[in-house]
Design an enzyme around this catalytic site. Structure first.
Site, PDB file in Angstrom:
ATOM      1  CG  HIS A  10      -1.899   0.986   1.400  1.00  0.00           C
ATOM      2  ND1 HIS A  10      -1.650   2.273   1.824  1.00  0.00           N
ATOM      3  CD2 HIS A  10      -3.238   0.925   1.196  1.00  0.00           C
ATOM      4  CE1 HIS A  10      -2.793   2.956   1.853  1.00  0.00           C
ATOM      5  NE2 HIS A  10      -3.763   2.161   1.480  1.00  0.00           N
TER       6      HIS A  10
ATOM      7  CG  ASP B  17       0.565  -2.536   6.281  1.00  0.00           C
ATOM      8  OD1 ASP B  17      -0.421  -2.659   7.040  1.00  0.00           O
ATOM      9  OD2 ASP B  17       0.544  -1.826   5.256  1.00  0.00           O
TER      10      ASP B  17
ATOM     11  CD  GLN C 168      -6.887  -4.683   3.979  1.00  0.00           C
ATOM     12  OE1 GLN C 168      -7.874  -5.368   4.204  1.00  0.00           O
ATOM     13  NE2 GLN C 168      -6.989  -3.398   3.671  1.00  0.00           N
TER      14      GLN C 168
ATOM     15  CE  LYS D  92      -7.309  -0.452   6.244  1.00  0.00           C
ATOM     16  NZ  LYS D  92      -8.016   0.014   5.056  1.00  0.00           N
TER      17      LYS D  92
ATOM     18  CB  CYS E 245      -3.694   3.274  -1.586  1.00  0.00           C
ATOM     19  SG  CYS E 245      -4.996   4.459  -1.285  1.00  0.00           S
TER      20      CYS E 245
HETATM   21  N1  7TS Z   1      -1.731  -0.768   4.651  1.00  0.00           N
HETATM   22  C1  7TS Z   1      -2.641  -1.558   4.057  1.00  0.00           C
HETATM   23  C2  7TS Z   1      -2.258  -2.951   3.645  1.00  0.00           C
HETATM   24  C3  7TS Z   1      -3.934  -1.071   3.845  1.00  0.00           C
HETATM   25  O1  7TS Z   1      -4.831  -1.869   3.276  1.00  0.00           O
HETATM   26  C4  7TS Z   1      -4.261   0.248   4.247  1.00  0.00           C
HETATM   27  C5  7TS Z   1      -5.608   0.843   3.964  1.00  0.00           C
HETATM   28  C6  7TS Z   1      -3.288   0.998   4.897  1.00  0.00           C
HETATM   29  C7  7TS Z   1      -2.027   0.462   5.067  1.00  0.00           C
HETATM   30  C8  7TS Z   1      -3.562   2.360   5.418  1.00  0.00           C
HETATM   31  O2  7TS Z   1      -4.453   2.306   6.485  1.00  0.00           O
HETATM   32  P1  7TS Z   1      -5.058   3.637   7.110  1.00  0.00           P
HETATM   33  O3  7TS Z   1      -6.107   3.153   8.064  1.00  0.00           O
HETATM   34  O4  7TS Z   1      -3.934   4.328   7.803  1.00  0.00           O
HETATM   35  O5  7TS Z   1      -5.596   4.430   5.976  1.00  0.00           O
HETATM   36  N2  7TS Z   1      -6.260   0.273   2.847  1.00  0.00           N
HETATM   37  C9  7TS Z   1      -7.369   0.746   2.254  1.00  0.00           C
HETATM   38  C10 7TS Z   1      -7.975   0.078   1.183  1.00  0.00           C
HETATM   39  O6  7TS Z   1      -7.586  -0.973   0.711  1.00  0.00           O
HETATM   40  N3  7TS Z   1      -9.058   0.774   0.803  1.00  0.00           N
HETATM   41  O7  7TS Z   1      -9.159   1.868   1.579  1.00  0.00           O
HETATM   42  C11 7TS Z   1      -8.110   1.858   2.488  1.00  0.00           C
END
Ligand code: 7TS
Length: 412
Positions: free
Chosen positions: A128, A205, A208, A231, A369
């Protein structure tokens, strides 16, 4: 709805999620955008309301009763996270805004302190943007270099290539546990083992994975693990950085302000101990309480049960989508979570998403992303249906029906 599967009574579970009762465009909502954010069970909503109704106060600051209640609630949530991740110590759990902030924190503290010109940071081709850009920023500041582990056409990491990239210059490995765009679950224990043999620390990370597979940071032995509460069916604006105590203790602070200090004079400031050293200013106290409630909720269902049920959905969904001629799945790893990413002949992902929305079906379309990953598969975007434990086979049937609509419209 025939939704009972083993001990997993999905019809009952769906009752806990008020938003799922909605109709969208006059159709029952089919929410298949769980990789973007999870829906919230009533228990999480109630915990937020209860916190603001009965406990709201600032933490660690007052002798008064409410302040102590708020502190207990906040520190109680930290303990729940520690237990959930099977970390050794509450002090290893730092509350942050989310995954993005957690990775930036590590880049700007651990990174600046330990990574210099010509040093290498290993990431993968399926990251990501939030596990790419913070390291690029660090590289611009320090002269460090990014090395990228390639993947095969199924979206699996090439472990041999990873091993070859590990060099005396490698200072950190930062890899996603479960890909948001492909669903691939990476062999994190092996990744950590290979890095540790060379004395290299590993950040995982978990944005997910945390909601879909049991996570045990002590067993995996990763040095940092990061995730976002939203999430994991908790509130937005709260997330976690887990770090091994000895690493966190040696790291300089990220932000300065209240809470992170032991004493301040105009000449010199002494910093607080962990975790407070990394929690400058008033934190998202209500968010942490909501996250604690979310953890209680999923722990009560059992992460093993959640993972098993979602695998059943994934197998069913993969089979149904494979039957659709003009559809190509992107991400066919042997070991993957409940993500169905695909492209269609003749129909742009955004058009597919719009047609599905008219059917009440929420999917995400775009690059997720993960633009370098889209480049790897030579697509600009995909349609992504990402499943959670409250989804059903009937909802996958609705998705298939929606895709049939797309084919019908585009064949006119
Ligand atoms: N890393 C992964 C693997 C992710 O899926 C996401 C967010 C992030 C980092 C960032 O997380 P945040 O909560 O700090 O934004 N992924 C997604 C997605 O797949 N669709 O919307 C956000």
């Amino acid at each position: 709805m025939s939704t009972a599967s083993g001990s997993f009574d999905v019809a009952r579970i769906r009752e806990d999620f008020p938003i799922l009762k909605q109709r969208i465009n006059d159709k029952p909502l089919v929410y298949l955008d769980n990789a973007a954010t999870g829906q919230k069970p009533q228990a999480v909503i109630d915990a937020l309301v209860n916190y603001y109704t009965c406990e709201n106060s600032n933490v660690h600051r007052g002798v008064h009763t409410l302040s102590q209640r708020a502190t207990d609630a906040y520190e109680g949530a930290r303990s729940k996270v520690r237990q959930f991740l099977n970390a050794a110590d509450d002090r290893e759990i730092i509350f942050v805004r989310g995954t993005t902030e957690a990775i930036n924190l590590v880049a700007q503290t651990y990174g600046r302190e330990n990574i210099g010109p010509g040093d290498e940071i290993i990431i993968s081709a399926m990251e990501h943007h939030s596990n790419i850009v913070p390291w690029q920023i660090l590289g611009q500041e320090t002269g460090a270099i990014l090395k990228v582990v390639p993947i095969n056409d199924d979206g699996e990491l090439l472990l041999d290539e990873y091993e070859k990239l590990l060099s005396p210059r490698t200072k950190l490995v930062s890899i996603v546990h479960q890909s948001n765009a492909l669903g691939t679950i990476n062999p994190v224990e092996q990744i950590v083992e290979l890095a540790h043999r060379r004395g290299v620390p590993v950040l995982l990370d978990g944005a997910q994975s945390v909601a879909h597979v049991p996570v045990d940071v002590s067993r995996v032995d990763c040095d940092f693990y990061v995730f976002s509460g939203h999430k994991l069916y908790g509130p937005t604006g709260i997330g976690v950085l887990y770090g091994k105590a000895e690493l966190l203790e040696a790291m300089p602070p990220y932000q300065g302000g209240g809470e992170m200090i032991r004493s301040v004079t105009f000449e010199k400031t002494l910093y607080n101990t962990i975790p407070n050293k990394f929690e400058a200013g008033t934190q998202n106290i209500a968010g942490s309480v909501g996250l604690g409630a979310a953890i209680d909720y999923v722990a009560n269902l059992g992460m093993d049960n959640i993972a098993a049920y979602e695998q059943e959905l994934l197998t069913y969904g993969t089979r149904r989508l494979a039957e659709i001629g003009p559809l190509r799945l992107i991400g066919t790893a042997r070991h993957k979570g409940s993500v169905l990413s695909f492209v269609m002949e003749n129909a742009h992902p955004h058009d597919v998403g719009t047609i599905l929305d008219a059917e009440g079906i929420a999917v995400r379309t775009g690059h997720h992303c993960a633009q370098p990953l889209m480049d790897r598969f030579e697509v600009s975007a995909t349609v992504r249906a990402s499943l959670a434990f409250y989804n059903t086979k009937e909802e996958i049937d609705a998705l298939v029906h929606g895709i049939d609509r797309v084919i019908e419209i585009f064949s006119r």
